[in-house]
Design a protein around this motif. Structure first.
Motif: not given
Length: 417
Positions: A297-306
């Protein structure tokens, strides 16, 4: 049967309506034998019918003149269906891979007919509760947000077209006022509609109501929400407004759409992912401690913004001569263009964090909660998850302008145990 004035539909009257409506009956090839109609609306506002026949299928969504989860004591305009249909069509034009097609709209009946997102599509929030990974989620959601938000902003519009579009969606004022109430007002005062996991969070809810610093930040966000017509936003882009399979992502339910701050949409999505992160401990068991899923989930948060950042800037670079916001005659060298883009994205990150945090707070001590937490049956365990999410939201909201990038935000989320 005449449908010249509004009436709430049921299974039988909907069948009569379909037979009388060529744009719908044609989707079934006019075959009505073995037709199944099932009302599945589990949201707060509307009737939702799934219609499946041997020759086709679609979904019918009908707006009611009140808030469904409260009842007729809380009236609500049916006109929201008009703005939802407008937004679906505009978002579908800009991001056709991620928005279901609209087949029919009836303003009198406050009714939309659209593509049925057949199984295995499920609501993203339910997938997050079940611990399912979606490998294309960040790519798809960043694509949807970049395309819809860029192309309806002054980075792409001229001011004449922009103001016409703003004026059209200003009519959705009642849904905007509902957001103002439940996101920016009710959680910070005593309200008859507020609820929380009592008695465990009684003091936490009181602390929110007595936090002066928090209230000042929320006032700033409310002003942004009410005053900044930056782009056509979905207006309710949480994980319950997204349907997914491992290779498909579809954004639904834009009935709150209007021209507002871009960060409200991005924040709603990322804030609900943070809620899902904190809910995982309540869904862990001996077979699965959910730690790997929390990291996902944390990777999805970071990847979505980036990915959003990358795609949004790419659209800006490809359309430098299009909008009225940054005229080429003024922003006439690459250094200045880079400075303008950097400033825009930094401010957008801070808006995103503020709105995301406000959306988190209202889901814990406000009127409408999320299944991520509500499905945790042990009230004490649920309250522990909610308390950590609430502390995270308060921190992010008050400190949002200190974050320089999404990685710092993810680190702050991780540190709250």
């Amino acid at each position: 049967m005449a449908f010249s004035e509004f009436q709430p539909l049921n299974d039988k009257s909907l069948l009569d309506y379909i037979k009388a409506t060529p744009s719908l009956s044609s989707k079934l090839k006019d075959h009505f034998d073995n037709l199944t109609i099932k009302e599945v609306g589990d949201g707060n506002l509307n009737f939702v019918f799934i219609v499946v026949g041997s020759h086709g299928s679609f979904v019918i969504k009908q707006a009611l003149p009140y808030v469904r989860c409260i009842g007729e004591s809380w009236p609500m305009t049916k006109e929201r269906a008009y703005f939802e249909a407008l937004a679906l069509r505009e978002h579908g034009r800009l991001s056709p891979d991620h928005v279901p097609e609209v087949y029919h709209f009836d303003r009198t009946m406050s009714l939309i007919g659209m593509r049925y997102l057949e199984p295995p599509h499920i609501i993203l929030r339910k997938g997050l509760i079940a611990g399912i990974e979606y490998p294309l989620l960040a790519d798809h959601m960043s694509d949807f947000m970049a395309r819809t938000l860029f192309h309806t902003s002054l980075l792409y519009h001229n001011t004449t077209d922009h103001k016409k579009a703003v004026a059209e969606f200003c009519g959705n004022v009642e849904l905007c006022r509902l957001t103002e109430q439940v996101v920016f007002s009710d959680p910070y005062k005593v309200s008859e509609y507020n609820r929380w996991t009592s008695p465990y969070l009684d003091s936490d809810a009181e602390a929110v109501r007595e936090d002066n610093a928090l209230k000042l930040e929320v006032a700033e966000l409310k002003s942004l929400f009410c005053e900044r017509a930056q782009a056509l936003i979905h207006g309710d882009l949480h994980t319950g407004s997204v349907m997914v399979t491992p290779d498909s992502t579809q954004v639904i339910d834009p009935e709150f759409a209007f021209y507002g701050p871009i960060g409200f949409d991005i924040g709603a999505f990322l804030g609900n992912l943070i809620l899902a992160f904190f809910a995982q401990d309540g869904h862990a068991d001996e077979q699965n401690d959910r730690k790997a899923y929390k990291a996902w989930i944390l990777r999805i948060i970071q990847n979505t913004w980036n990915l959003f950042h990358k795609k949004f800037i790419a659209l800006w670079d490809a359309n430098k001569d299009a909008g009225d916001a940054y005229l080429p005659a003024i922003y006439n060298n690459s250094e200045l263009q880079q400075l303008a883009q950097d400033k825009y994205i930094k401010e957008l990150l801070h808006d995103t964090l503020g709105f995301g945090a406000a959306k988190m707070i209202r889901r814990i001590v406000g009127v409408a909660h999320v299944e991520d937490f509500e499905s945790i049956t042990d009230a004490s365990k649920r309250a522990g998850c909610e308390r950590r999410a609430l502390e995270c939201a308060k921190l992010i909201l008050k400190e949002r302008k200190k974050f320089q990038n999404i990685g710092e935000v993810v680190s702050a989320v991780q540190q709250i145990q």
